[in-house]
Scaffold this active site. Structure first.
Site, PDB file in Angstrom:
ATOM      1  N   THR A   1       2.836   4.073  -2.827  1.00 49.15           N
ATOM      2  CA  THR A   1       2.336   4.798  -4.004  1.00 49.15           C
ATOM      3  C   THR A   1       1.927   3.817  -5.101  1.00 49.15           C
ATOM      4  OG1 THR A   1       3.738   6.657  -3.453  1.00 49.15           O
ATOM      5  CG2 THR A   1       2.955   6.561  -5.707  1.00 49.15           C
ATOM      6  N   ALA A   2       2.749   2.769  -5.313  1.00 48.15           N
ATOM      7  CA  ALA A   2       2.441   1.818  -6.389  1.00 48.15           C
ATOM      8  C   ALA A   2       1.143   1.068  -6.092  1.00 48.15           C
ATOM      9  CB  ALA A   2       3.590   0.833  -6.562  1.00 48.15           C
TER      10      ALA A   2
ATOM     11  N   SER B   1       0.958  -3.270   5.265  1.00 54.01           N
ATOM     12  CA  SER B   1       1.370  -3.408   6.662  1.00 54.01           C
ATOM     13  C   SER B   1       1.900  -2.067   7.162  1.00 54.01           C
ATOM     14  CB  SER B   1       2.453  -4.478   6.764  1.00 54.01           C
ATOM     15  OG  SER B   1       3.199  -4.288   7.938  1.00 54.01           O
TER      16      SER B   1
ATOM     17  N   THR C   1      11.238   9.405 -12.636  1.00 53.39           N
ATOM     18  CA  THR C   1      10.540   8.482 -13.537  1.00 53.39           C
ATOM     19  C   THR C   1       9.830   7.313 -12.839  1.00 53.39           C
ATOM     20  OG1 THR C   1      12.762   7.603 -13.914  1.00 53.39           O
ATOM     21  CG2 THR C   1      11.787   8.894 -15.668  1.00 53.39           C
TER      22      THR C   1
ATOM     23  N   LEU D   1       8.580  -0.365  -6.987  1.00 56.13           N
ATOM     24  CA  LEU D   1       9.964  -0.709  -6.644  1.00 56.13           C
ATOM     25  C   LEU D   1      10.224  -2.212  -6.741  1.00 56.13           C
ATOM     26  CD1 LEU D   1      10.370   1.704  -3.599  1.00 56.13           C
ATOM     27  CD2 LEU D   1      11.242   2.025  -5.928  1.00 56.13           C
TER      28      LEU D   1
ATOM     29  N   GLY E   1       0.811  -1.223   0.000  1.00 59.51           N
ATOM     30  CA  GLY E   1       0.000   0.000   0.000  1.00 59.51           C
ATOM     31  C   GLY E   1       0.838   1.263   0.000  1.00 59.51           C
TER      32      GLY E   1
ATOM     33  N   LYS F   1       5.263  21.716 -10.991  1.00 62.41           N
ATOM     34  CA  LYS F   1       6.623  21.445 -11.470  1.00 62.41           C
ATOM     35  C   LYS F   1       6.676  21.683 -12.980  1.00 62.41           C
ATOM     36  CE  LYS F   1       9.932  17.707 -12.049  1.00 62.41           C
ATOM     37  NZ  LYS F   1      10.324  16.334 -11.724  1.00 62.41           N
TER      38      LYS F   1
HETATM   39  C1  LIG Z   1      15.695   7.833  -2.586  1.00 58.38           C
HETATM   40  C2  LIG Z   1      14.491   7.713  -3.460  1.00 58.38           C
HETATM   41  C3  LIG Z   1      13.915   8.854  -4.012  1.00 58.38           C
HETATM   42  C4  LIG Z   1      12.816   8.750  -4.871  1.00 58.38           C
HETATM   43  N1  LIG Z   1      12.301   9.868  -5.480  1.00 58.38           N
HETATM   44  C5  LIG Z   1      11.348   9.745  -6.420  1.00 58.38           C
HETATM   45  C6  LIG Z   1      10.821  10.864  -7.120  1.00 58.38           C
HETATM   46  O1  LIG Z   1      11.177  12.007  -6.858  1.00 58.38           O
HETATM   47  N2  LIG Z   1       9.900  10.647  -8.082  1.00 58.38           N
HETATM   48  C7  LIG Z   1       9.459   9.404  -8.391  1.00 58.38           C
HETATM   49  O2  LIG Z   1       8.659   9.250  -9.311  1.00 58.38           O
HETATM   50  N3  LIG Z   1       9.871   8.334  -7.688  1.00 58.38           N
HETATM   51  C8  LIG Z   1      10.800   8.470  -6.735  1.00 58.38           C
HETATM   52  N4  LIG Z   1      11.226   7.374  -6.036  1.00 58.38           N
HETATM   53  C9  LIG Z   1      10.555   6.101  -6.237  1.00 58.38           C
HETATM   54  C10 LIG Z   1       9.213   6.096  -5.493  1.00 58.38           C
HETATM   55  O3  LIG Z   1       9.438   6.387  -4.130  1.00 58.38           O
HETATM   56  C11 LIG Z   1       8.539   4.751  -5.627  1.00 58.38           C
HETATM   57  O4  LIG Z   1       8.499   4.382  -6.984  1.00 58.38           O
HETATM   58  C12 LIG Z   1       7.124   4.813  -5.145  1.00 58.38           C
HETATM   59  O5  LIG Z   1       7.064   5.345  -3.857  1.00 58.38           O
HETATM   60  C13 LIG Z   1       6.503   3.439  -5.144  1.00 58.38           C
HETATM   61  O6  LIG Z   1       6.996   2.644  -4.084  1.00 58.38           O
HETATM   62  P1  LIG Z   1       6.282   1.258  -3.839  1.00 58.38           P
HETATM   63  O7  LIG Z   1       4.842   1.520  -3.574  1.00 58.38           O
HETATM   64  O8  LIG Z   1       6.653   0.359  -4.942  1.00 58.38           O
HETATM   65  O9  LIG Z   1       7.011   0.689  -2.527  1.00 58.38           O
HETATM   66  P2  LIG Z   1       6.814   1.056  -0.978  1.00 58.38           P
HETATM   67  O10 LIG Z   1       6.492   2.471  -0.755  1.00 58.38           O
HETATM   68  O11 LIG Z   1       8.030   0.503  -0.296  1.00 58.38           O
HETATM   69  O12 LIG Z   1       5.550   0.203  -0.530  1.00 58.38           O
HETATM   70  C14 LIG Z   1       5.638  -1.179  -0.252  1.00 58.38           C
HETATM   71  C15 LIG Z   1       4.339  -1.632   0.406  1.00 58.38           C
HETATM   72  O13 LIG Z   1       4.377  -3.041   0.575  1.00 58.38           O
HETATM   73  C16 LIG Z   1       3.979  -3.366   1.888  1.00 58.38           C
HETATM   74  N5  LIG Z   1       4.600  -4.632   2.277  1.00 58.38           N
HETATM   75  C17 LIG Z   1       5.867  -5.048   2.081  1.00 58.38           C
HETATM   76  N6  LIG Z   1       6.048  -6.254   2.638  1.00 58.38           N
HETATM   77  C18 LIG Z   1       4.869  -6.619   3.178  1.00 58.38           C
HETATM   78  C19 LIG Z   1       4.412  -7.776   3.916  1.00 58.38           C
HETATM   79  N7  LIG Z   1       5.223  -8.774   4.225  1.00 58.38           N
HETATM   80  N8  LIG Z   1       3.136  -7.790   4.320  1.00 58.38           N
HETATM   81  C20 LIG Z   1       2.276  -6.776   4.055  1.00 58.38           C
HETATM   82  N9  LIG Z   1       2.651  -5.667   3.359  1.00 58.38           N
HETATM   83  C21 LIG Z   1       3.929  -5.600   2.952  1.00 58.38           C
HETATM   84  C22 LIG Z   1       4.496  -2.174   2.718  1.00 58.38           C
HETATM   85  O14 LIG Z   1       3.858  -2.091   3.951  1.00 58.38           O
HETATM   86  C23 LIG Z   1       4.123  -1.026   1.786  1.00 58.38           C
HETATM   87  O15 LIG Z   1       2.772  -0.697   1.966  1.00 58.38           O
HETATM   88  C24 LIG Z   1      12.283   7.473  -5.141  1.00 58.38           C
HETATM   89  C25 LIG Z   1      12.818   6.340  -4.531  1.00 58.38           C
HETATM   90  C26 LIG Z   1      13.920   6.450  -3.702  1.00 58.38           C
HETATM   91  C27 LIG Z   1      14.486   5.216  -3.057  1.00 58.38           C
END
Ligand SMILES: Cc1cc2nc3c(=O)[nH]c(=O)nc-3n(C[C@H](O)[C@H](O)[C@H](O)COP(=O)(O)OP(=O)(O)OC[C@H]3O[C@@H](n4cnc5c(N)ncnc54)[C@H](O)[C@@H]3O)c2cc1C
Length: 501
Positions: free
Chosen positions: A15-16, A39, A344, A333, A13, A78
């Site tokens: 952004t993705a 979580s 991106t 990610l 939960g 932006k």
């Molecule tokens: C340093 C940095 C800077 C960034 N800056 C930018 C930016 O400026 N612009 C941009 O477009 N992108 C940026 N990004 C990328 C962006 O942050 C991510 O693409 C975006 O937030 C999506 O993350 P996510 O949802 O894939 O992962 P996360 O935010 O890590 O979410 C993972 C989810 O999975 C859940 N989860 C994991 N394991 C379990 C489990 N065992 N049981 C239940 N739930 C679980 C977690 O609780 C969480 O809800 C950046 C990334 C980094 C590292």
């Protein structure tokens, strides 16, 4: 697997996860059962606050009002990214959204500018980029109904608070039927015959079953990697940055309608202005700089008081070998990582969601669909990767081992070909539907000091006087627009100021 897809489980939960849930709820909410697991104890990555223009389309498709969205996320406008000290210390340029000048018939503007430049008429190409001129003047406005100008309106994206964005989408998705389960997944249950994921099992023993699983679990890749062992293609030999310190600070300095990226000795620092704070981070290569030194550089370069302790994030540039494996599709990610130099990642989430919606299986998962999906995702990732590598490769900097190694590294063949072609002919050779258009490549080439040796022959059709008039006309149009544009601060205050919490 010829089993109809009726129930979709989104794991994660951040952004993705919530972008996927919101889009699926909007488009497939009536035909599919949608479930999201997250979580709070594990939390989200908590960064990712700068975007690129296609996100406005995502909002529009979902029917999200832009002002309401900016209010809810403490968002700002932006117009591009300023690259400071990238080509050489003291130099800056902007990769702006929108057009560069205007074409002369069939001829792209930069060829005309290049000819003028060779004649000694004009050195600065940035004064012909409407977005850049407005950004530097700290201005933004929407075109009014009476607007009469051949210039395209300013092209914009957003900065927003990542936590507030996920919360905003969560409300949107759950109001439209997405079922949310809070808790930690302890294991993934696979079908013994075909290796497909059948269910995820929560720590309390509950099983959540699904036909299709969207893995949005972040870097850990709970399903795509930990359960299915899909594999990862490592690109750190081209993109050696593998850590980032991130810290918010109080507002200070200019209220810029753009992201700033400032190069340092072994990486770079981002500055993302929001309504209530500035997001900052120092992305660096641990092979060239220690963590403490990197943190000190970040903390010494803030525009306001820090609002929290800096947080360290670790990553590896690269991509999952298959984004879609069996009945799991990785989004966010979990699908790979490219450093946020060109903002991106959130866009990659958006385009993965678009592909999922286009390929949504009806009577089961077909290998043709899966292969097509994976091929498109591969090409998209690789082209963005090359664009990012260009910033490191095309530089005059030789003031640290990091920059010397970046300058001399071998780049992917396709990028090497593009660099040679632009340097000789001023032309961009790209595949049809890749993310960054010619205008982006041109600005980064010019900004990073790749000035083409020649220009398109049709740029010679104007006499020197006509050439001067043409350039003055473009500058005049931009000047005219600037006179009526409000400041970015006024725009936010008038249309989308966040309510005090
Ligand atoms: C340093 C940095 C800077 C960034 N800056 C930018 C930016 O400026 N612009 C941009 O477009 N992108 C940026 N990004 C990328 C962006 O942050 C991510 O693409 C975006 O937030 C999506 O993350 P996510 O949802 O894939 O992962 P996360 O935010 O890590 O979410 C993972 C989810 O999975 C859940 N989860 C994991 N394991 C379990 C489990 N065992 N049981 C239940 N739930 C679980 C977690 O609780 C969480 O809800 C950046 C990334 C980094 C590292």
């Amino acid at each position: 697997m010829h089993k109809p897809i009726r129930s979709i489980v989104i794991v994660g939960g951040g952004t993705a996860g919530w972008m996927s849930a919101a889009a699926l709820a909007r488009v497939a909410g009536k035909t599919h059962k949608l479930h999201l697991v997250e979580s709070e104890e594990i939390g989200t990555v908590g960064v990712g606050e700068a975007t690129i223009p296609p996100i406005a389309t995502f909002n529009r498709v979902l029917g999200i009002d832009e002002d309401e969205f900016l209010r809810a996320t403490n968002g700002t406008i932006k117009l591009g990214i300023e690259f400071k000290d990238w080509y050489r210390p003291g130099h800056r340029y902007m990769h702006a959204f929108g057009a560069l000048g205007r074409p002369l018939g069939m001829t792209q503007f930069h060829h005309v500018w290049r000819r003028a430049n060779a004649l000694g008429l004009d050195g600065d190409w940035e004064q012909y980029v409407y977005n850049t001129v407005a950004a530097r003047a700290l201005r933004y406005g929407r075109p009014g109904p009476q607007r009469r100008t051949p210039l395209e309106p300013l092209t914009h994206a957003f900065h927003f608070d990542a936590g507030l964005y996920a919360a905003f989408l969560r409300r949107f998705a759950t109001e439209r039927g997405v079922v949310r389960t809070e808790g930690k997944i302890r294991r993934t249950l696979l079908n013994a015959f075909n290796g497909h994921v059948e269910a995820v099992e929560m720590e309390n023993g509950t099983k959540i079953e699904g036909d299709l699983f969207i893995d949005c679990s972040g870097f850990r890749g709970l399903l795509i990697e930990q359960a299915l062992g899909t594999g990862f293609e490592d690109w750190s030999h081209w993109l050696p940055c593998d850590r980032a310190w991130a810290v918010p600070c109080a507002n200070g300095g200019e209220f810029t309608p753009y992201t700033r990226s400032t190069a340092h000795g072994a990486g770079w620092q981002w500055r993302i202005p929001l309504q209530h704070r500035i997001g900052n981070g120092h992305v660096f290569a641990s092979r060239y700089m220690g963590e403490e030194q990197a943190r000190d550089i970040l903390m010494a370069n803030l525009d306001g008081q820090p609002q929290a302790d800096p947080r360290l994030l670790r990553f590896t540039a690269g991509r999952r070998r298959k984004m879609w494996n069996r009945n799991v599709i990785a989004v966010g990610l979990s699908s790979g990582f490219l450093e946020p130099l060109e903002s991106t990642s959130i866009h990659l989430v958006q385009s993965a969601i678009t592909r999922i919606l286009m390929a949504l299986p009806n009577d089961g998962i077909d290998a043709v669909e899966v292969d097509d999906f994976n091929e498109k995702a591969r090409v998209e990732y690789e082209r963005i990767r090359d664009f990012i590598i260009l910033h490191y490769k095309a530089t005059e900097r030789d003031d640290s081992p990091f920059w010397r190694d970046c300058r001399s590294m071998e780049v992917p063949d396709e990028l090497a070909r593009r660099m040679r072609y632009f340097a000789s002919h001023g032309r961009v050779s790209r595949v049809y539907d890749e993310l960054f258009l010619d205008v982006s490549w041109i600005q980064v080439f010019l900004g990073q000091g790749v000035i083409p040796r020649s220009w398109h022959p049709l740029a010679d059709q104007l006499s020197e006087t006509e050439l001067r008039e043409f350039l003055d006309e473009v500058k005049g149009m931009i000047r005219h627009e600037m006179a009526v544009l409000p400041t970015h601060a006024d725009f936010i205050a008038r249309h989308c100021a966040a309510r005090p919490s």
